[in-house]
Design a protein around this motif. Structure first.
Motif, PDB file in Angstrom:
ATOM      1  N   GLY A   1      71.788 -52.405  27.898  1.00 50.01           N
ATOM      2  CA  GLY A   1      71.432 -53.321  29.236  1.00 50.01           C
ATOM      3  C   GLY A   1      70.980 -51.841  29.968  1.00 50.01           C
ATOM      4  O   GLY A   1      70.251 -52.572  31.117  1.00 50.01           O
TER       5      GLY A   1
ATOM      6  N   LEU B   1      67.201 -52.656  30.120  1.00 51.24           N
ATOM      7  CA  LEU B   1      67.251 -53.424  30.227  1.00 51.24           C
ATOM      8  C   LEU B   1      67.199 -53.414  32.001  1.00 51.24           C
ATOM      9  O   LEU B   1      66.039 -54.736  32.743  1.00 51.24           O
ATOM     10  N   TYR B   2      68.209 -52.745  32.520  1.00 53.20           N
ATOM     11  CA  TYR B   2      68.337 -52.393  34.105  1.00 53.20           C
ATOM     12  C   TYR B   2      66.798 -52.436  34.757  1.00 53.20           C
ATOM     13  O   TYR B   2      66.827 -51.991  35.684  1.00 53.20           O
TER      14      TYR B   2
ATOM     15  N   SER C   1      63.693 -54.296  33.703  1.00 49.64           N
ATOM     16  CA  SER C   1      63.786 -55.064  35.588  1.00 49.64           C
ATOM     17  C   SER C   1      63.396 -54.536  36.462  1.00 49.64           C
ATOM     18  O   SER C   1      62.664 -55.082  37.505  1.00 49.64           O
TER      19      SER C   1
ATOM     20  N   GLU D   1      59.401 -54.169  36.765  1.00 51.94           N
ATOM     21  CA  GLU D   1      59.140 -55.433  36.745  1.00 51.94           C
ATOM     22  C   GLU D   1      58.785 -55.304  38.493  1.00 51.94           C
ATOM     23  O   GLU D   1      57.723 -56.673  39.169  1.00 51.94           O
TER      24      GLU D   1
ATOM     25  N   ARG E   1      56.273 -56.042  31.581  1.00 50.72           N
ATOM     26  CA  ARG E   1      57.404 -55.518  30.480  1.00 50.72           C
ATOM     27  C   ARG E   1      57.026 -55.562  29.246  1.00 50.72           C
ATOM     28  O   ARG E   1      56.771 -54.145  28.792  1.00 50.72           O
TER      29      ARG E   1
ATOM     30  N   LYS F   1      74.624 -48.159  38.661  1.00 51.70           N
ATOM     31  CA  LYS F   1      75.118 -49.088  37.917  1.00 51.70           C
ATOM     32  C   LYS F   1      75.257 -48.626  36.091  1.00 51.70           C
ATOM     33  O   LYS F   1      76.385 -47.620  35.739  1.00 51.70           O
TER      34      LYS F   1
ATOM     35  N   GLU G   1      79.173 -47.036  33.867  1.00 55.25           N
ATOM     36  CA  GLU G   1      78.937 -47.203  32.843  1.00 55.25           C
ATOM     37  C   GLU G   1      79.118 -45.759  31.302  1.00 55.25           C
ATOM     38  O   GLU G   1      79.706 -45.837  30.916  1.00 55.25           O
TER      39      GLU G   1
ATOM     40  N   LEU H   1      61.119 -65.205  34.658  1.00 52.07           N
ATOM     41  CA  LEU H   1      61.751 -64.370  35.161  1.00 52.07           C
ATOM     42  C   LEU H   1      63.254 -64.935  36.085  1.00 52.07           C
ATOM     43  O   LEU H   1      63.132 -65.545  36.674  1.00 52.07           O
TER      44      LEU H   1
ATOM     45  N   SER I   1      67.899 -58.768  37.525  1.00 45.83           N
ATOM     46  CA  SER I   1      67.210 -59.935  37.116  1.00 45.83           C
ATOM     47  C   SER I   1      67.172 -59.568  35.583  1.00 45.83           C
ATOM     48  O   SER I   1      67.466 -58.145  35.109  1.00 45.83           O
ATOM     49  N   LEU I   2      66.578 -60.704  35.097  1.00 39.29           N
ATOM     50  CA  LEU I   2      66.567 -60.713  33.721  1.00 39.29           C
ATOM     51  C   LEU I   2      65.282 -61.753  32.732  1.00 39.29           C
ATOM     52  O   LEU I   2      65.452 -62.116  34.153  1.00 39.29           O
ATOM     53  N   ARG I   3      65.346 -61.739  32.160  1.00 38.51           N
ATOM     54  CA  ARG I   3      64.121 -62.822  31.231  1.00 38.51           C
ATOM     55  C   ARG I   3      64.603 -63.980  30.677  1.00 38.51           C
ATOM     56  O   ARG I   3      65.618 -63.261  30.003  1.00 38.51           O
TER      57      ARG I   3
ATOM     58  N   VAL J   1      74.648 -58.497  30.530  1.00 37.61           N
ATOM     59  CA  VAL J   1      74.117 -57.141  30.781  1.00 37.61           C
ATOM     60  C   VAL J   1      74.697 -56.961  31.874  1.00 37.61           C
ATOM     61  O   VAL J   1      75.308 -56.441  31.900  1.00 37.61           O
ATOM     62  N   TYR J   2      75.683 -58.184  32.952  1.00 37.51           N
ATOM     63  CA  TYR J   2      76.100 -57.536  33.612  1.00 37.51           C
ATOM     64  C   TYR J   2      77.432 -57.951  34.440  1.00 37.51           C
ATOM     65  O   TYR J   2      78.086 -57.817  34.937  1.00 37.51           O
TER      66      TYR J   2
END
Lengths: 312, 95
Positions: A77, A80-81, A84, A87, A93, A153, A157, B8, B26-28, B42-43
């Protein structure tokens, strides 16, 4: 608005601690520095899953297994944050991931060391996540909004990541002499690589000054490393473990611990790709992308089928 | 759509009844269904939400930062829209 006006507004925001947001004007070097730093950070989260993932099926009991699984899932996760966030700066990406796979982009050199025993998993949580948190807490105040928000965030975590590692080592340290020796061995192998995580000394660090001026970084490598040593030494004492540095001692005058010089030859060797696991780690990432291709294609096919049904 | 570039999506989460959905990141994903499932994974790994919205990022229209001065200017000059603009004697209650 002229370029000079844009630059003045940007600098004023930095000076007043106003976050820079994706659509704001920013100097190209600021953008590129962030893309490099954030994608490197994202890669570290993703590659960081490998040494621990290797131990999920070998965790000593169900509790430890569930915890390790949750930790590794968090790291996915966090990757991914961060991707993002890159991006939002206009980075592609897939290209940032391809740069990792080609060896062009770096990730934290700590993950090029193997996790040989179960105690290493405890040491990774305590020291590696501990060092990462030291760095990331500082980055919660970084000047780029999406990066700062991702860090907040992530820090929230990750606080369990360090605690679970320490708890697991505590258990070993209170166990049999063999278990305690295993914990000491893990500390011996991970101590120096953990200190290397903060990067080169300030005098050698190429990007530091500008990053500090732009408030991307809030503390220098050496400042963060010192904070980590100061925080960690008493924790080792409570575990009853010995930090493998004969020069480590409290300096009353400085109000900090003194410690030996890092073996920078080793650091640069690992950064340049010659660490114990560099090739293995990259090969695992490339394989994951290639082997996962059919899943991504299937997801596309399924999405297409569903949208055709909807429009029919 | 190439496999490497799923669209996205922006993710909005309502953390509990009575609160707005708030942008979290955000995510894809290839479509809305998978975007919602990925957003959950994810969130909301620590019960952060009871409802998720996903919106394709290309569907979001935003104000232009370079024009934001003049765009928001009309409200900056109307201080009489705020209660503190008005003077009321000290003894007046419930106002």
């Amino acid at each position: 608005m002229t370029r000079a006006d844009q630059e003045r507004i940007f600098n004023e925001k930095i000076a007043k601690e106003i976050k820079i947001e994706p659509n704001d004007w920013m100097p190209e070097e600021y953008r590129q520095t962030l893309i490099r730093q954030i994608s490197q950070h994202a890669h570290s989260e993703v590659v960081g899953m490998l040494p621990e993932g290797n131990w999920i099926t070998r965790a000593p009991n169900l509790r430890r297994k569930a915890v390790l699984l949750a930790k590794v899932q968090d790291e996915a996760g966090h990757g991914l944050y961060l991707y993002s966030a890159t991006e939002t700066l206009g980075a592609d990406r897939e290209k940032t991931i391809d740069d990792l796979h080609s060896g062009k982009a770096k990730y934290s050199s700590i993950f090029n060391y193997p996790a040989l025993t179960w105690a290493d998993i405890g040491a990774i949580g305590w020291l590696v996540d501990g060092a990462a948190i030291m760095n990331q807490v500082a980055l919660c105040r970084t000047s780029y909004g999406p990066y700062a928000r991702a860090m907040v965030k992530i820090c929230k975590e990750e606080s369990f990541h360090q605690r679970q590692g320490y708890e697991s080592l505590m258990k070993l340290c209170k166990g049999t002499p063999q278990q305690k020796a295993m914990a000491q061995d893990a500390l011996n192998r991970f101590w120096w690589p953990a200190l290397m995580m903060f990067g080169p000394n300030d005098a050698e660090s190429t990007h530091s000054d500008q990053s500090i001026a732009w408030k991307i970084k809030r503390f220098t490598n050496d400042e963060l490393r010192q904070s980590f040593v100061d925080a960690t030494v008493p924790q080792a004492e409570i575990l009853g473990l010995v930090i493998p540095d004969e020069n480590l001692k409290w300096n009353e005058e400085r109000g900090h611990y003194d410690f030996s010089e890092i073996n920078w030859d080793e650091f640069w060797q690992v950064v340049k790709g010659n660490g114990p696991c560099n090739k293995e780690r990259l090969a695992a990432r490339v394989k994951a992308k290639e082997d996962g291709l059919w899943v991504r294609e299937a997801a596309n096919a399924f999405a297409k089928k569903r949208s055709m049904k909807k429009s029919a | 759509m190439s496999n490497s570039q799923w669209p996205l999506w922006e993710v909005f989460i309502r953390s509990k009844q009575g609160l707005n959905h708030k942008h979290v990141g955000s995510l894809r994903a290839p479509d809305a269904t998978l975007a919602l499932e990925n957003a959950r994974d994810v969130y909301t790994r620590r019960s952060e939400g009871i409802s998720i919205w996903v919106v394709e990022s290309v569907q979001i229209h935003a104000t232009d930062f370079d024009q934001s001065g003049s765009f928001f200017e009309p409200s900056d000059t109307k201080i009489y829209r705020h209660p503190t603009f008005y003077e009321v004697p000290d003894g007046v209650k419930h106002m």
